[in-house]
Motif scaffolding. Structure first.
Motif, PDB file in Angstrom:
ATOM      1  N   LEU A   1      -2.826   4.635 -13.293  1.00  0.00           N
ATOM      2  CA  LEU A   1      -3.084   3.212 -12.358  1.00  0.00           C
ATOM      3  C   LEU A   1      -4.232   2.820 -12.681  1.00  0.00           C
ATOM      4  N   GLU A   2      -5.106   2.877 -13.547  1.00  0.00           N
ATOM      5  CA  GLU A   2      -6.291   2.599 -13.554  1.00  0.00           C
ATOM      6  C   GLU A   2      -6.619   1.179 -13.481  1.00  0.00           C
ATOM      7  N   GLY A   3      -7.202   0.804 -12.564  1.00  0.00           N
ATOM      8  CA  GLY A   3      -7.491  -0.720 -11.760  1.00  0.00           C
ATOM      9  C   GLY A   3      -7.264  -1.724 -11.286  1.00  0.00           C
ATOM     10  N   LEU A   4      -5.606  -0.277 -11.080  1.00  0.00           N
ATOM     11  CA  LEU A   4      -4.856  -1.475 -10.182  1.00  0.00           C
ATOM     12  C   LEU A   4      -5.302  -1.227  -8.530  1.00  0.00           C
ATOM     13  N   ARG A   5      -4.830  -2.316  -8.024  1.00  0.00           N
ATOM     14  CA  ARG A   5      -5.206  -2.651  -6.330  1.00  0.00           C
ATOM     15  C   ARG A   5      -3.359  -2.063  -5.319  1.00  0.00           C
ATOM     16  N   VAL A   6      -3.674  -0.930  -4.701  1.00  0.00           N
ATOM     17  CA  VAL A   6      -2.472  -0.779  -4.188  1.00  0.00           C
ATOM     18  C   VAL A   6      -1.988  -1.466  -2.494  1.00  0.00           C
ATOM     19  N   ALA A   7      -1.337  -1.952  -2.477  1.00  0.00           N
ATOM     20  CA  ALA A   7      -1.635  -2.227  -0.844  1.00  0.00           C
ATOM     21  C   ALA A   7      -0.621  -1.208  -0.386  1.00  0.00           C
ATOM     22  N   ALA A   8      -0.378  -0.415   1.289  1.00  0.00           N
ATOM     23  CA  ALA A   8       0.661   0.142   1.810  1.00  0.00           C
ATOM     24  C   ALA A   8       0.838  -0.091   2.849  1.00  0.00           C
ATOM     25  N   CYS A   9       2.148   0.152   3.125  1.00  0.00           N
ATOM     26  CA  CYS A   9       2.346  -0.089   4.860  1.00  0.00           C
ATOM     27  C   CYS A   9       3.214   0.990   5.194  1.00  0.00           C
ATOM     28  N   LEU A  10       3.009   2.005   5.464  1.00  0.00           N
ATOM     29  CA  LEU A  10       3.092   3.335   5.546  1.00  0.00           C
ATOM     30  C   LEU A  10       2.504   4.171   6.807  1.00  0.00           C
ATOM     31  N   HIS A  11       3.308   5.110   7.261  1.00  0.00           N
ATOM     32  CA  HIS A  11       3.208   6.374   8.427  1.00  0.00           C
ATOM     33  C   HIS A  11       2.002   7.246   7.802  1.00  0.00           C
ATOM     34  N   VAL A  12       0.785   7.028   8.838  1.00  0.00           N
ATOM     35  CA  VAL A  12      -0.003   7.131   8.441  1.00  0.00           C
ATOM     36  C   VAL A  12      -0.413   8.950   9.914  1.00  0.00           C
ATOM     37  N   THR A  13       0.316   9.644   8.359  1.00  0.00           N
ATOM     38  CA  THR A  13       0.503  11.059   8.460  1.00  0.00           C
ATOM     39  C   THR A  13      -0.129  12.145   7.189  1.00  0.00           C
TER      40      THR A  13
END
Length: 420
Positions: free
Chosen positions: A44-56
């Protein structure tokens, strides 16, 4: 002080959060093996990930794997009540994840945080309930530029994505991680079943043995919940709108009826349908004194909260932690848990780490696959490659010390041929 952008309750909680994340990791050997490979191969080098997840703590271990693979990660909460503030602090201070989440945030902050993580201009989206995808499509389509695709890990989210796709509105390839066999079996059935009971018991200290538990919805989550409630000695009543699922419940020995008929006999009501207004005013008006209302569907729409407020002449919001007592004009009381939101995360800690190990391993491997193959995909809802599901199951069995048979060459030939 960390340089990682964030908005969390208290970075001073990071040390406690690290301990919580490490504790969860002990029960997540499959995801740990994925993280170790990611660290050496950097897919995943160089990729940006946006996540909407339970913060656990379990989510934190998924994001550690993505970070090990080279991704930059920004995280918003997928539920206002489910954030573990110490985990959020640890993600920022120790693991370099930009987190915008805190327990008990108001709706305006929740919506703002979704936009904030989208403004990082992600290449990939990890969604829980389709909130990020919905926000981008409905409110900020400009933020879709550069997004290669994403993953959705809930039944509710996949339903929304399929509707968007059917109407020609979905502009991304989105992989239905929720629909894998391992996810449905472990996460939905075993995870939701156990964690929902856990949340109800923590919030009420109620005895389930000998009481009537009404389960609204008999999908994978409802099945797991019904099994565990029956295992604790409860009489289980199932309500359904799908004839096939209702028949399945009947054949498993459950009483199946309508919510109207279940309302006056139930002691505990749990909604797990993915729909709205499952428990309505006409049902609330028939419930017995002391009835408990809980929801394990994704959104706080399954119980008609407006009707509940309208019928009540008094509300005690401090009767117990994560429990509110509504008093009706005739003196009957009903207890609402976790504001009608996910009771297993609001009143408990969500699924056990061992369950999320498999779900998040599928998520991590699917993210890797999506990053490598997005150029060959068009907008729509895609299935997880069968090989990923099989590999995760294989790794889980190995971690449990379980051996299974392999096909012989003769068996493989037989299965490939139609000739006698």
């Amino acid at each position: 002080m960390t340089d990682t952008a964030h908005e969390v309750a208290d970075l001073g909680l990071a040390r406690a959060g690290i301990r919580r994340v490490d504790w969860a990791e002990h029960s997540m050997p499959v995801l740990r093996s994925v993280r170790e490979r990611f660290a050496s191969e950097r897919p995943l080098e160089g990729l940006r990930v946006a996540a909407c997840l339970h913060v656990t703590a379990e989510t934190a271990n998924l994001l550690r794997a993505l970070r090990a693979g080279g991704a930059e990660v920004a995280l918003a909460a997928s539920n206002p009540l489910s954030t573990q503030d110490d985990t959020a602090a640890a993600l920022v201070a120790e693991y370099g994840v930009s987190v915008y989440a805190w327990a008990g945030m108001d709706p305006a902050s929740y919506d703002r945080n979704l936009v904030t993580v989208l403004e990082t201009r992600p290449h990939l989206i990890l969604d829980d309930g389709c909130d990020l995808v919905n926000t981008a499509h409905a409110d900020r389509p400009d933020l879709l530029e550069g997004v290669l695709g994403g993953c959705e890990q809930t039944t509710t989210g996949v339903i929304r994505l399929r509707r968007m796709s059917a109407e020609g509105e979905l502009r991304l390839p989105m992989v239905a991680v929720n629909d894998t066999a391992t996810k449905r079996m472990f996460d939905n059935r075993y995870g939701t079943g156990q964690s929902t009971i856990d949340g109800i018991l923590r919030a009420t200290n109620a005895l389930l043995a000998g009481r009537t538990v009404v389960v609204a919805g008999f999908g994978y989550c409802g099945r797991g919940l019904a099994e565990r409630a029956r295992g604790m000695g409860a009489r289980v009543v199932v309500t359904e709108v799908d004839p096939v699922k209702a028949l399945d419940a009947v054949m498993q020995g459950y009483t199946v009826t309508t919510m109207e008929e279940a309302a006056p006999v139930g002691d505990v009501f749990v909604t797990v349908t993915g729909n709205r207004d499952v428990v309505r005013a006409e049902h609330l008006e028939r419930m017995k004194d002391g009835a408990i209302l809980a929801n394990s569907g994704h959104f706080d729409l399954e119980i008609d909260l407006a009707a509940l407020e309208r019928l009540a002449v008094a509300v005690d919001r401090g009767v117990r932690d994560q429990a509110e007592e509504y008093v009706f004009a005739d003196g009957r009381r009903v207890l609402l848990l976790s504001e009608g939101r996910l009771v297993n995360l609001g009143a408990a800690e969500g699924h056990p780490a061992a369950v999320m190990d498999m779900s998040f391993a599928v998520q991590a491997l699917t993210t890797e696959w999506l990053a490598a193959n997005h150029a060959d995909m068009g907008p729509g809802v895609l299935e997880v490659p069968a090989g990923i599901d099989t590999e995760v199951a294989r790794l889980e069995l190995a971690s449990l010390g379980v051996r299974i048979d392999s096909l012989t060459p003769g068996q493989e030939d037989y299965l490939r041929s139609w000739r006698p």
